[in-house]
Design a protein around this motif. Structure first.
Motif, mmCIF file in Angstrom:
data_model
loop_
_atom_site.group_PDB
_atom_site.id
_atom_site.type_symbol
_atom_site.label_atom_id
_atom_site.label_comp_id
_atom_site.label_asym_id
_atom_site.label_seq_id
_atom_site.Cartn_x
_atom_site.Cartn_y
_atom_site.Cartn_z
ATOM 1 N N ASN A 119 13.437 3.294 33.935
ATOM 2 C CA ASN A 119 12.722 2.496 32.603
ATOM 3 C C ASN A 119 11.195 3.647 32.592
ATOM 4 O OD1 ASN A 119 11.437 2.031 34.512
ATOM 5 N ND2 ASN A 119 12.092 0.446 35.031
ATOM 6 N N LEU A 120 11.261 3.079 31.639
ATOM 7 C CA LEU A 120 9.309 4.018 31.351
ATOM 8 C C LEU A 120 8.525 3.887 32.524
ATOM 9 C CD1 LEU A 120 8.446 6.055 28.945
ATOM 10 C CD2 LEU A 120 7.355 3.865 28.505
ATOM 11 N N GLU A 127 17.535 4.899 28.426
ATOM 12 C CA GLU A 127 17.984 4.550 30.221
ATOM 13 C C GLU A 127 19.964 4.763 29.981
ATOM 14 O OE1 GLU A 127 17.349 0.539 31.509
ATOM 15 O OE2 GLU A 127 15.099 0.808 30.967
ATOM 16 N N ASP A 128 20.408 4.359 28.664
ATOM 17 C CA ASP A 128 21.988 5.455 28.195
ATOM 18 C C ASP A 128 22.058 6.366 28.619
ATOM 19 O OD1 ASP A 128 22.504 3.197 27.505
ATOM 20 O OD2 ASP A 128 21.967 3.357 25.198
ATOM 21 N N THR A 129 20.939 6.925 28.414
ATOM 22 C CA THR A 129 21.115 8.881 28.967
ATOM 23 C C THR A 129 20.048 9.149 30.571
ATOM 24 O OG1 THR A 129 19.029 9.699 27.717
ATOM 25 C CG2 THR A 129 21.500 9.344 26.190
ATOM 26 N N TRP A 162 15.787 14.630 32.438
ATOM 27 C CA TRP A 162 17.026 14.180 32.518
ATOM 28 C C TRP A 162 17.176 13.970 34.446
ATOM 29 C CZ3 TRP A 162 16.941 17.805 29.027
ATOM 30 C CH2 TRP A 162 17.374 17.743 27.933
ATOM 31 N N PHE A 163 17.760 12.830 34.795
ATOM 32 C CA PHE A 163 17.777 12.530 35.967
ATOM 33 C C PHE A 163 18.954 12.144 36.570
ATOM 34 C CE2 PHE A 163 13.071 11.031 34.786
ATOM 35 C CZ PHE A 163 12.890 11.814 35.444
ATOM 36 N N ASP A 164 19.476 11.927 38.047
ATOM 37 C CA ASP A 164 21.254 12.101 38.572
ATOM 38 C C ASP A 164 20.968 10.417 38.850
ATOM 39 O OD1 ASP A 164 19.441 11.587 40.532
ATOM 40 O OD2 ASP A 164 19.986 13.184 41.257
#
Length: 124
Positions: free
Chosen positions: A1-2, A74-76, A102-104
């Protein structure tokens, strides 16, 4: 989330201010791809990122920055942020950047892309 994204950015910014790779280690996945400029060869792997991070500490004396989350999907599991940095020892002393990150699944950065422009007029 943000909110979590902003917390990650705050940790990243603090590690940059310290010019110390140790606090940055937990920010990046082991197999991270880190792109410092579009169309330039990226750095592959956390160890390479951390080595590059500390390569020229004298250039970073007096460095300051801010980093603000703009959006997070949150989808990506990816976010966009605005970065401002001041490098008193550089010819161009101020920069604005857009970060795409991008995060794992564990909250570590797996891909980092920076687009930056130097300010020639400090009042810009």
């Amino acid at each position: 989330n943000l909110t979590e994204f902003q917390e990650w950015l705050d940790r990243y910014a603090e590690a940059c201010r310290q010019n110390d790779a140790r606090p940055a280690r937990d920010l990046f996945a082991e197999d991270v791809e880190y792109v410092t400029r579009p169309f330039r060869e990226s750095w592959h792997g956390r160890d390479r990122v951390l080595t590059e991070w500390e390569e020229t500490p004298e250039e970073h004396a007096g460095f300051e920055c801010t980093c603000d989350a703009i959006a997070f999907n949150e989808d990506t599991n990816a976010g966009a942020a605005h970065w401002w940095a001041s490098y008193p020892n550089y010819e161009t002393q101020e920069y604005d950047s857009a970060f795409l990150i991008w995060f794992d699944g564990s909250g570590r950065c797996r891909r980092f892309v920076e687009y930056f422009v130097g300010r020639t007029d400090p009042g810009a």
